[in-house]
Design a protein around this motif. Sequence first.
Motif, PDB file in Angstrom:
ATOM      1  N   MET A  11      65.245  54.146  -4.201  1.00 21.94           N
ATOM      2  CA  MET A  11      64.217  54.234  -5.232  1.00 21.94           C
ATOM      3  C   MET A  11      63.002  55.015  -4.733  1.00 21.94           C
ATOM      4  SD  MET A  11      65.934  52.784  -7.505  1.00 21.94           S
ATOM      5  CE  MET A  11      64.768  52.894  -8.861  1.00 21.94           C
ATOM      6  N   ALA A  12      62.839  55.111  -3.412  1.00 21.82           N
ATOM      7  CA  ALA A  12      61.725  55.880  -2.838  1.00 21.82           C
ATOM      8  C   ALA A  12      62.076  57.352  -2.657  1.00 21.82           C
ATOM      9  CB  ALA A  12      61.313  55.275  -1.504  1.00 21.82           C
ATOM     10  N   GLY A  13      63.316  57.738  -3.018  1.00 21.46           N
ATOM     11  CA  GLY A  13      63.705  59.142  -2.961  1.00 21.46           C
ATOM     12  C   GLY A  13      64.478  59.558  -1.730  1.00 21.46           C
ATOM     13  N   CYS A  14      64.884  58.612  -0.907  1.00 22.05           N
ATOM     14  CA  CYS A  14      65.600  58.935   0.327  1.00 22.05           C
ATOM     15  C   CYS A  14      67.098  59.100   0.095  1.00 22.05           C
ATOM     16  CB  CYS A  14      65.396  57.825   1.361  1.00 22.05           C
ATOM     17  SG  CYS A  14      63.684  57.522   1.792  1.00 22.05           S
ATOM     18  N   ALA A  36      71.829  46.999  -8.569  1.00 24.44           N
ATOM     19  CA  ALA A  36      70.385  46.941  -8.368  1.00 24.44           C
ATOM     20  C   ALA A  36      69.704  48.181  -8.946  1.00 24.44           C
ATOM     21  CB  ALA A  36      70.067  46.808  -6.882  1.00 24.44           C
ATOM     22  N   VAL A  37      70.317  49.343  -8.747  1.00 23.92           N
ATOM     23  CA  VAL A  37      69.751  50.581  -9.296  1.00 23.92           C
ATOM     24  C   VAL A  37      69.749  50.527 -10.821  1.00 23.92           C
ATOM     25  CG1 VAL A  37      70.169  53.048  -9.581  1.00 23.92           C
ATOM     26  CG2 VAL A  37      70.283  52.024  -7.305  1.00 23.92           C
ATOM     27  N   ALA A  38      70.852  50.056 -11.399  1.00 24.77           N
ATOM     28  CA  ALA A  38      70.936  49.962 -12.867  1.00 24.77           C
ATOM     29  C   ALA A  38      69.831  49.066 -13.419  1.00 24.77           C
ATOM     30  CB  ALA A  38      72.314  49.435 -13.270  1.00 24.77           C
ATOM     31  N   ASP A  50      72.564  57.850 -12.208  1.00 22.88           N
ATOM     32  CA  ASP A  50      73.379  58.846 -11.498  1.00 22.88           C
ATOM     33  C   ASP A  50      72.553  59.640 -10.504  1.00 22.88           C
ATOM     34  OD1 ASP A  50      75.526  58.004 -12.948  1.00 22.88           O
ATOM     35  OD2 ASP A  50      75.494  59.655 -14.387  1.00 22.88           O
ATOM     36  N   GLY A  51      71.292  59.908 -10.858  1.00 24.10           N
ATOM     37  CA  GLY A  51      70.437  60.656  -9.950  1.00 24.10           C
ATOM     38  C   GLY A  51      70.167  59.898  -8.664  1.00 24.10           C
ATOM     39  N   PHE A  52      69.914  58.603  -8.786  1.00 27.42           N
ATOM     40  CA  PHE A  52      69.689  57.789  -7.590  1.00 27.42           C
ATOM     41  C   PHE A  52      70.968  57.657  -6.765  1.00 27.42           C
ATOM     42  CE2 PHE A  52      66.322  56.110 -10.450  1.00 27.42           C
ATOM     43  CZ  PHE A  52      65.229  56.400  -9.658  1.00 27.42           C
TER      44      PHE A  52
END
Length: 267
Positions: A11-14, A36-38, A50-52
Amino acid sequence: MGAGIAHAFLMAGCEVLVVERDTEAAAAARSRVENAVAKSVERGAAGGPDGFLARLAVSTDYAHFARCGLVVEAVPEIRDLKVSSLQAVERHLGPAAHLASNTSSLSMTGLAAELERPGNFIGLHFFNPVPASTLVEVVVAAQTLPMLVDSAQGWVAALGKTAVVVNDAPGFASSRLGVVLALEAMRMLEEGVASAEDIDNAMVLGYRHQTGPLRTTDLVGLDVRLEIADYLAETLGERFAPPQILRDKVARGELGRKSGKGFFDWG
C-alpha cells in the motif's frame, strides 16, 4: 503477521516479495494479502487491486531475496527457528541490504550475534492487525549501525505509521507492558473477579484503551502470548509467570481469533 506486513509495504508503493516454507503456505499467504488489498480498496485506497498486486511476488525460494533491499522476518516466536531463518535469508542478501526481525520479545542483540553482518540488523516490531495499527516498535540491537536506526524510522513513516525507538531489552517496551496487563487480566478472570467482557470494558471505558487486554490477547494469539510470557518470566522474573488459564486454553487449541475461540468466541 507476514501477510499484514506485506500488505503495508504494498500500500506504500513498494515491490514486495513474500517467501514461505512450502507451496501450500505460499498460496495461503498470497490469498491473505489479496484479501487485505481488496479490503483496502473497498475502504477507499487509491487505485485498483490489480495495480497493487502487480507488485507482489510469492515464492518458496530464498534465492529471490538477492534483489531485496530490506527483508522483514516474521516466523513464529521460537528463537532457534528465527536464527535459522535469519541466517538462511542473510546468505542471499546483497552487502547493502538490511535485515529486520518482527520479534515481539526475543533479544535482538542475541539474534544479531548469530549473523555475519549484525550491523545491518534491526527490529521492526509490527502490531496485529497490521493494517489497523499505527505503531511500529524500532528495536536497536547493541550491534545495529546508528544510520540504520534513522533509516528504519523513515521506512515506518513511509508506511504511514509512527515509530517508537527502544534499546534491546526483554519484551522491549510494548510487549513488556502489554503482557503484564494481559496476565493480570487473566488472573482476575481465573479468580472470578469479573467476566472477560467486563474486565476489558473497564480498560476501554475507564482508561480509554482502544481494545481490552483479553481481546487484544485473542488478536495476538494465546500461543504467542504464552511464548512471550514464558520468555519474560525466565529473563525478568516470576511476575511474568503465565497463569494456568492461559496454559489450559493453549493446550485445548483455544488460540484466539485465528482458531475461532480464545477468551472470546470469534466463530
